[in-house]
Motif scaffolding. Structure first.
Motif, PDB file in Angstrom:
ATOM      1  N   ARG A 168       0.876  -1.188   0.000  1.00  0.00           N
ATOM      2  CA  ARG A 168       0.000   0.000   0.000  1.00  0.00           C
ATOM      3  C   ARG A 168       0.897   1.217   0.000  1.00  0.00           C
ATOM      4  O   ARG A 168       1.982   1.212   0.594  1.00  0.00           O
ATOM      5  N   VAL A 214       1.563   0.815  -4.702  1.00  0.00           N
ATOM      6  CA  VAL A 214       0.369   1.067  -5.517  1.00  0.00           C
ATOM      7  C   VAL A 214      -0.572   1.993  -4.754  1.00  0.00           C
ATOM      8  O   VAL A 214      -0.443   2.149  -3.536  1.00  0.00           O
ATOM      9  N   PRO A 215      -1.538   2.590  -5.473  1.00  0.00           N
ATOM     10  CA  PRO A 215      -2.455   3.536  -4.833  1.00  0.00           C
ATOM     11  C   PRO A 215      -3.531   2.818  -4.022  1.00  0.00           C
ATOM     12  O   PRO A 215      -4.681   2.704  -4.445  1.00  0.00           O
ATOM     13  N   ALA A 216      -3.161   2.317  -2.876  1.00  0.00           N
ATOM     14  CA  ALA A 216      -4.100   1.653  -1.974  1.00  0.00           C
ATOM     15  C   ALA A 216      -3.598   1.924  -0.571  1.00  0.00           C
ATOM     16  O   ALA A 216      -2.400   2.128  -0.366  1.00  0.00           O
ATOM     17  N   THR A 217      -4.499   1.958   0.382  1.00  0.00           N
ATOM     18  CA  THR A 217      -4.089   2.269   1.756  1.00  0.00           C
ATOM     19  C   THR A 217      -4.465   1.172   2.740  1.00  0.00           C
ATOM     20  O   THR A 217      -4.041   1.209   3.891  1.00  0.00           O
ATOM     21  N   LEU A 218      -5.261   0.202   2.295  1.00  0.00           N
ATOM     22  CA  LEU A 218      -5.872  -0.695   3.277  1.00  0.00           C
ATOM     23  C   LEU A 218      -4.950  -1.799   3.768  1.00  0.00           C
ATOM     24  O   LEU A 218      -4.883  -2.080   4.955  1.00  0.00           O
ATOM     25  N   MET A 219      -4.266  -2.482   2.863  1.00  0.00           N
ATOM     26  CA  MET A 219      -3.429  -3.618   3.227  1.00  0.00           C
ATOM     27  C   MET A 219      -2.342  -3.794   2.163  1.00  0.00           C
ATOM     28  O   MET A 219      -2.475  -3.324   1.048  1.00  0.00           O
TER      29      MET A 219
ATOM     30  N   ASN B 181      -8.789   2.107  -4.463  1.00  0.00           N
ATOM     31  CA  ASN B 181      -8.096   1.902  -3.180  1.00  0.00           C
ATOM     32  C   ASN B 181      -8.074   0.446  -2.736  1.00  0.00           C
ATOM     33  O   ASN B 181      -8.406   0.126  -1.597  1.00  0.00           O
ATOM     34  N   ASP B 182      -7.727  -0.438  -3.637  1.00  0.00           N
ATOM     35  CA  ASP B 182      -7.696  -1.852  -3.247  1.00  0.00           C
ATOM     36  C   ASP B 182      -6.662  -2.597  -4.083  1.00  0.00           C
ATOM     37  O   ASP B 182      -6.185  -2.084  -5.101  1.00  0.00           O
TER      38      ASP B 182
END
Lengths: 337, 337
Positions: A168, A214-219, B181-182
């Motif tokens: 993330r 990558v453009p993700a924040t969750l995991m 966002n995943d």
């Protein structure tokens, strides 16, 4: 009761404080923070004695209406063990303070491995930390890799590990991190530092890792290949993993296709902050091709090291063996989806 | 002059039309589209005769003020070869029409491999397409993998390929695609279909692939591991790749850290639509650990198959050999960053 100091009350520190409070054999002696913000206010609301990590800034807390119990040195002096959850590199600066007060210290995975007596993962090398003064709880990614590798080594032997870590970009609260709409090789050089970090837990392991952002924040998401020392049926590996308390095998019937639904499931289940302390392995993804094992796992960067910190406290003080500590931590926190 | 029909004028079709127009030995006989939109208007503006792919909808073009040259069947009949660039599965439906007019046809990677006589990658198996009636130009990802694997096989031999494909969620124009966002294992089952697709080019290759989808639209990113049949120094591999016209080695000095800067570089260089026809391999990422080679490469999903389609036209008609065709295509399109 083990008196636990927590120095640094951000993403990891606040979670460790909550987890420590749930333990039957531990007490949060206090938490230290550099400056007032919403997290400091929450600490006070929860009744955690709040200490100033930087004495010159103590006034800022008073200005924000937050009562300070004293400087962080008082907290370290009064505690049986300190969990340093400060940003990468600050732990190393704090080491001499912990030594001055003769308080054993746990550091996070952002510190260098050579700062400490041993690196730590509860499932893999709990006993190495017994009696140590300085212990590093390895990073979220290294924790996630170690939890999977340990049982595979024991059951089948591991010839080589190759992992691509799709990371993330930042945590949900890190609003200035990127990327937006991009996939970055990060680090662009191969192998990444993650492999050597796993070798601080398993010193004879052959592992190459590659990192991306990558453009993700969750995991984080791991694409994992483990070449085993024997050919094994995928169903055997699934059974092996099902026995592991900190590996959650996502069943197909749940229709969870990514981190978004995983986090939503954790929130629906009433998990504090929606935390996912377990490695989340897609059961359908566990596959073998000859002696090559493959799988996908989601790793919640904000929380998977939290139970490891709790276990490391007991390990350092010699208060329990691995099995007892992991069981207590799991039960009190509610680990085991 | 080879008369080329292009059936389907979307992401791939419009690019193939422009590339064909640049060729000294080809002419765009016309393009076919199912409905009027901005792309249909551009086709007319460029002077490409526009045909209606679905006769019942021909009125819609007239309503939009676009003149139609006739039904797609007329176009297929008049052409020496048709490039089918319709959405996945539609190519299969069109096959009988191409057979009825005895016009050889090229299909895109979304069609099944068993629809055609041979799958095609110019660098790897150009000659297999000579005289074939139905040829499939493999997908962007398979093209990207094949271009790297071919020289490695020739120079060192390949024992096994393991690749994680971190795929863009959708193209820039596909506004209803996710994820936001995943990071999704996709497909969640391993190995993904990409490995078998590469085996349509190299039938004796041992390859396992894993796929993911992330919130990015610009390019795919491959994390590639190739176990070679001998130990090779990374610098040798870099030299080998530097000889390949459709592999662009991103030099460290350019400070290009991801797809965003790559695309910006292509736009700055005046590339049509900012297209990146080459595999973009980060030079710093090319690494060897024993007989394991690793690298990162960016693959522009919208355009890397375009020169392959042009080459496939010549291959099918027996109008050139691989070297001649690739050279002509590269020169006319401006390939070779």
């Amino acid at each position: 009761m083990i008196q636990v100091a927590i120095n640094g009350y951000g993403t990891i520190g606040k979670r460790v404080a909550d987890a420590v409070r749930e333990q039957p054999d531990m007490e949060v002696r206090g938490v230290a923070k550099t400056r007032p913000n919403f997290e400091a206010e929450t600490a006070v609301d929860k009744g955690f004695p709040l200490y100033a990590a930087v004495e010159e800034r103590a006034d800022q807390f008073a200005d924000a209406g937050l009562e300070i119990a004293g400087p962080v040195e008082d907290l370290v002096d009064a505690a049986d063990v300190v969990v340093d959850a400060t940003p990468s590199g600050i732990g190393a600066e704090n080491k001499s303070m912990y030594e001055a007060y003769d308080t054993p210290a746990l550091y996070q995975g952002g510190e260098d491995a050579d700062l400490v007596d041993t690196s730590f993962n509860a499932r893999s090398n709990f006993e190495d930390a017994t009696g140590a003064d300085h212990v590093r709880v390895v990073s979220c990614n290294t924790t996630g890799l170690s939890r999977v590798i340990a049982p595979l080594r024991e059951a089948y032997g591991v010839e080589k590990v190759r992992a691509t870590l799709v990371r993330r970009g930042g945590d949900p609260g890190q609003t200035s991190r990127g990327p937006i709409n991009d996939i970055l090789p990060n680090p662009v050089t191969i192998p990444s530092h993650h492999g050597p970090d796993v070798e601080t837990i398993f010193d004879d392991l052959d592992i190459d890792t590659l990192g991306m952002k990558v453009p993700a924040t969750l995991m984080h998401m791991h694409s994992l290949n483990v070449t085993l020392e024997e050919e094994v049926d995928a169903s055997e590996v699934r059974d092996l993993f099902a026995e592991e308390s900190r590996l959650f095998l996502i069943p197909e019937r749940m229709d969870i296709d990514g981190s978004g639904k995983l986090k939503e499931y954790a929130l629906d289940a009433g998990r504090p902050r929606g935390d996912v302390w377990e490695n989340c392995i897609w059961e359908e993804s566990i596959s073998t091709v000859g002696d090559d094992l493959y799988l996908f796992q989601g790793i919640h960067q904000e929380s998977d090291v939290v139970p490891e910190n709790v276990d490391a406290i007991r390990a350092v003080l010699g208060e329990a063996d691995a099995e007892e500590s992991i069981e207590t931590t799991n039960e009190t926190m509610g680990i085991g989806l």
